[in-house]
Design an enzyme around this catalytic site. Structure first.
Site: not given
Ligand code: ADP
Ligand code: MG
Ligand code: MG
Length: 915
Positions: A477, A869
């Protein structure tokens, strides 16, 4: 009654004719598991027969408050009868009973998140029937005790520990190490003990349907068992750990889970039986090798539960009783890869030498493995380069840019385990998930140390920097979940002997004891544990990543239906620029000049802003000019031949000034200490001046281009620094500097017109001074809705446009970007008022402003160069919208996001609209 089909069959009829109704394309209806069980049947693989109840039925059941939609139970009943007929056995039959598994399976894999019940159909009568049929009481009592255990845990919510304890006691009494060694009689006794646990822990008030002769009893009627089990799987969709998992993995809550009812194959029928899980390639590093574990004479979750030590899949052929099955499995690996054109993971069971496939899906993998596998599959002709590029999850690349142990660091290995999930991490030891969550809430970094994790540990695993277990293999797991999350994980480090209750761990072979709060380092790439903090370093682009990114560049830079998709970087200093070039940035899309004013230079700009004396101000300016020119020289030299977009000073002034409260406290202290007036007066004057500059809403105040009108000397100085650095490099070094000047926070075309005139005049003066030709474009940063709405007007005096989508998001929503995320965004996300944080993934209205502004600007100047940007330039989902919908030419992002943006841009290109 509705005429929706709710149940789909898979497998063959009694004559061996395939009657499968589903297919792998139907995962939203049948869940991933059901859809692929059907697909495996279609391509002729051995799969025990069964049927799948749709996800939609689960959602209808849940939405109605756990009430069955009309007709659904009848359809299930009919499918069960049909399955009995196909298998030639009946549920509950006292001679030769059919047993089934009831398995959850959502559209997206949620490993270990929901529940499965095996061996359903066993009762006192059918157990006898099965013994008569198989002559194997050991197998039957083992199956029955497993069924009672799982049914009680998963369906009735009885504490699983009670059964584990009984099992452990039984092993101790019998003097055996493993469950498989218990005798048939031991197991028979356990069945009765388990029934007792059931009676004592299921509430009669909650389950009147289970009362027999006035008391709760383990249900003997298979129809009752089946209905309760299906309802429990439906219910598991909404259990806490499933909800947490969906949230962490961006899986919608309204998909529901399908339920698969499937005839059992028995892996616990002796030495020629086994169960296992495997991957067709190595999911940790992508190597072309089979990878997985199996267990002889075992069932289901035994492999992942880490109860007994498993064998690597390669060893299976060495067991004579399993050799045929191992050969069949190898053939099926090849069929699966040929069919799905991808690495698959599978779950299988071998019943007395016969191989049965129980599950397959495209396997989860680390970023490193994803790259390796995609490249190998191109070589093998299974996929083309475009598909290879499409397959890499840009967000997953983050993993590769994850830190590693600094190779030059000196450290001693404390313990070794399996390298289950790559990357390195440093943190304080915690021994439980709750402690992990609590420590992280206090701002500490932790490594979660567990014997083995289970689904309830998920929140701790999400919170921790890394995970260390002392038990379990690479498909345990902890390993599976950590790889999925991209968290470093070392598992099966057996030397770490954990006493979770005492919150300490001894390290075998040493006298070291790790206590809660001790700092350790783990390296999941190597499988190493180290005491103390090892310095971490980031990796460089090499090998496979470089190959995939070069394919991505080929794709994104070709013209296609629109234009090439360019990637630039936001960099404020030569070091960042250098790094970004290494990451493949084509140019600098944003150089924030004010960052050059910070640090020890802060007092120069403070002097300029705060002084009344023209001579002092002049001196400060010329100091700033000198340092900025020096910065630009280095920057343009690094970026020789590439554009560097320099933004004029932008932030609110207070960012450069002292916090007035601190200054006030300082003055008060000095007063109290009896400082002379000569010392205090200038400080008081300074405080008055700072107070005078205070603004109610600085982010909407004196900043951006507005600064350039209030302090006209600043842009003059900055443009002069840019121009003279460029002129110097041209004249003295024969270089090709390509600066561009960008005016921030423009709202009005008039602002741009006037600023442009100022800039051009300075540039012309510098060119004349140096005797060189200077071509420095002057553009606009679009970050206000008004500017976007009038982009055509602005475009007339702008040489390029660049969208600052952070401010544009702030001003479009009216959400303060400095406060939203701490004050109300979590609530907005939780209440689903917004689907995603608009500061992370661009909002559709903001995107529309960008799209419209680009269109308006190009209506005036068709070749107008437009870029983005903001932070969105590094976010894959935003990148796609910005290129495909808004039509920008480039995105610009922080250096570490550049590889991610290159890949995301290529994927956007592959999905570009036809124009
Ligand atoms: P998960 O979604 O957690 O993987 P599964 O439904 O795949 O749960 O069940 C877990 C395990 O139970 C399987 O890997 C398999 O070993 C076992 N199992 C499920 N159905 C059957 C079956 N029909 N016959 C034998 N084993 C089964
Ligand atoms: Mg499960
Ligand atoms: Mg499974």
């Amino acid at each position: 009654m509705s005429d929706t089909k709710r149940v789909y069959r898979f497998g063959s009829d009694a004559n061996g004719v395939d009657v499968t109704e589903g297919a792998s394309s139907m995962k939203y209806m049948l869940g991933g598991k059901g859809a692929n069980l059907a697909e495996m049947c279609r391509i002729g693989l051995p799969v025990p027969g069964g049927y799948t109840i749709t996800c939609q039925t689960c959602m209808e059941y849940a939405d109605a408050g756990n009430v069955w939609p009309a007709g659904a139970l009848d359809e299930i009943e009919a499918a069960t009868r049909d399955l009995e007929e196909r298998m030639g056995k009946r549920l509950g039959d006292a001679r030769d009973p059919l047993l089934v598994s009831v398995r959850s399976g959502a559209p997206f894999s949620m490993p270990g998140m929901m529940d499965t019940v095996l061996n359903l159909g066993l009762n006192d009568a059918s157990a006898q029937g099965l013994i008569a049929q198989t002559g194997d009481p050991h197998f039957v009592w083992d199956s029955y005790r497993r069924f009672i255990q799982m049914f009680s845990d998963v369906v009735m919510g009885v504490d699983a520990e009670l059964f584990e304890n009984a099992l452990t006691d039984k092993r101790l009494i019998a003097g055996v190490r493993t469950d498989a060694e218990l005798s048939a009689d031991d197991l028979h006794e356990l069945v009765e003990e388990f029934k007792g646990i059931f009676r004592a822990n299921v509430s009669a008030a909650e389950h009147p349907e289970l009362i027999v002769d006035g008391a709760i009893a383990f249900p003997q009627d298979p129809a009752v068992q089946l209905k309760l089990a299906i309802e429990a799987v439906f219910g598991s969709w909404m259990n806490e750990r499933a909800c947490i998992y969906r949230k962490a993995n961006d899986i919608p809550d309204d998909l529901g889970t399908a339920v698969n009812v499937q005839a059992m194959a028995y892996g616990n029928k002796g030495e020629s039986s086994a169960t296992g899980v495997a991957f067709t390639r190595n999911p940790a590093n992508g190597a072309r090798e089979r990878y997985g574990d199996f267990l002889v004479n075992a069932q289901g979750e035994d492999v992942v539960a880490g109860i007994r030590n498993t064998e690597p899949i390669q060893k299976m052929g060495e067991y004579p009783a399993l050799a045929q099955a191992a050969a069949d499995l190898e053939r099926i690996f090849q069929i699966l890869e040929g069919h799905f054109h991808d690495m698959c993971d599978i779950e299988f069971t071998i019943e007395q030498g016969k191989l049965w496939m129980l599950q397959t899906r495209v396997g989860k993998r680390t970023a490193q493995a994803a790259l390796r596998i995609a490249i190998d599959m191109v070589e093998e002709g299974l996929i083309d380069r475009a598909e290879a590029v499409r397959r890499i999850d840009p967000a997953q690349l983050d993993q590769l840019l994850h830190p590693q142990f600094d190779a030059s660091a000196d450290f001693e290995v404390l313990a070794r385990g399996l390298n289950a999930s790559p990357g390195a991490a440093v943190g304080e030891v915690v021994f439980s998930s709750d402690d992990a969550v609590a420590a992280v809430a206090e701002g500490r970094k932790v490594i979660l140390v567990r014997w083995e994790t289970n689904p309830d540990d998920l929140k701790g695993m999400v919170a921790a920097e890394g995970i260390l277990t002392s038990h379990g293999g690479k498909t345990s797991h902890a390993a599976v979940i950590a790889r999925g999350m991209g968290a470093p994980c070392v598992c099966g480090a057996e030397a770490i002997q954990i006493d979770a209750a005492a919150k300490e761990a001894r390290v075998a072979g040493t006298d070291i004891v790790l206590r809660e709060g001790d700092v350790i380092s783990i390296d999941g790439t190597e499988g190493i544990v180290v005491a103390g903090a090892v310095p971490l370093v980031s990796v460089e682009l090499t090998g496979d990543l470089e190959t995939i990114l070069s394919w991505a560049d080929e794709i994104r830079l070709r013209p296609g239906n629109t234009h090439p998709y360019h990637v630039r970087v936001n960099a404020d200093n030569p070091e960042d620029a250098e790094r970004a070039l290494g990451f493949g940035a084509e140019a600098i899309g944003l150089c924030r000049t004010e960052h050059m004013f910070l640090g020890e230079r802060k007092n120069i700009i403070q002097t300029f802003i705060l002084s009344d004396d023209p001579a002092v101000r002049e001196q400060a300016l010329s100091d700033l000019l000198a340092v900025q020119t020096g910065d630009f020289l280095k920057m343009f030299r690094t970026m020789d031949g590439r554009d560097v977009v320099v933004r004029l000073i932008d932030p609110p002034l207070h960012e450069f000034l002292d916090a007035p409260r601190e200054l006030e406290v300082d003055i008060a202290r000095r007063e109290a200490a009896g400082a002379p007036e000569a010392e205090l007066a200038p400080l008081r004057a300074r405080l008055r001046r700072i107070d005078g500059m205070a603004e109610m809403n600085p982010m909407l105040g004196l900043r951006g281009v507005r600064l350039s009108f209030v302090f006209p000397e600043l842009p003059l100085m900055q443009v002069r620094a840019v121009a003279s650095a460029a002129a110097t490099l041209i004249r003295d070094e024969g270089l090709d500097p390509r600066p561009e000047v960008m005016v921030p926070l423009v709202a009005l075309a008039t602002e741009q017109v006037q600023m442009r005139a100022v800039c051009e005049q300075v540039i012309a003066e510098v060119a004349a001074e140096f005797g060189v030709a200077l071509d420095i474009p002057v553009g606009t940063m679009l970050e206000l809705p008004r500017a976007c709405l009038t982009a055509d007007e602005i475009a007339r005096s702008a040489d390029f446009l660049c969208f600052g989508t952070n401010d544009l998001t702030q001003t479009t929503f009216g959400f303060s970007r400095d406060d939203a995320e701490s004050k109300f965004m979590p609530v907005y996300l939780h209440r689903k008022l917004v689907e995603k944080n608009p500061f992370e993934t661009i909002d559709k209205a903001v995107l529309e402003l960008v799209r419209m502004a680009v269109e308006k600007a190009r209506s005036v100047k068709p070749a107008m160069h437009c870029g983005v940007c903001g932070e969105h330039g590094g976010d894959p989902a935003s990148i796609r919208g910005l290129f495909n919908t808004a039509g920008v030419d480039y995105v610009s992002c922080s250096p570490y996001r550049v590889p991610i943006a290159r890949l995301a841009a290529a994927q956007a290109k592959l999905a570009e609209p036809v124009r």
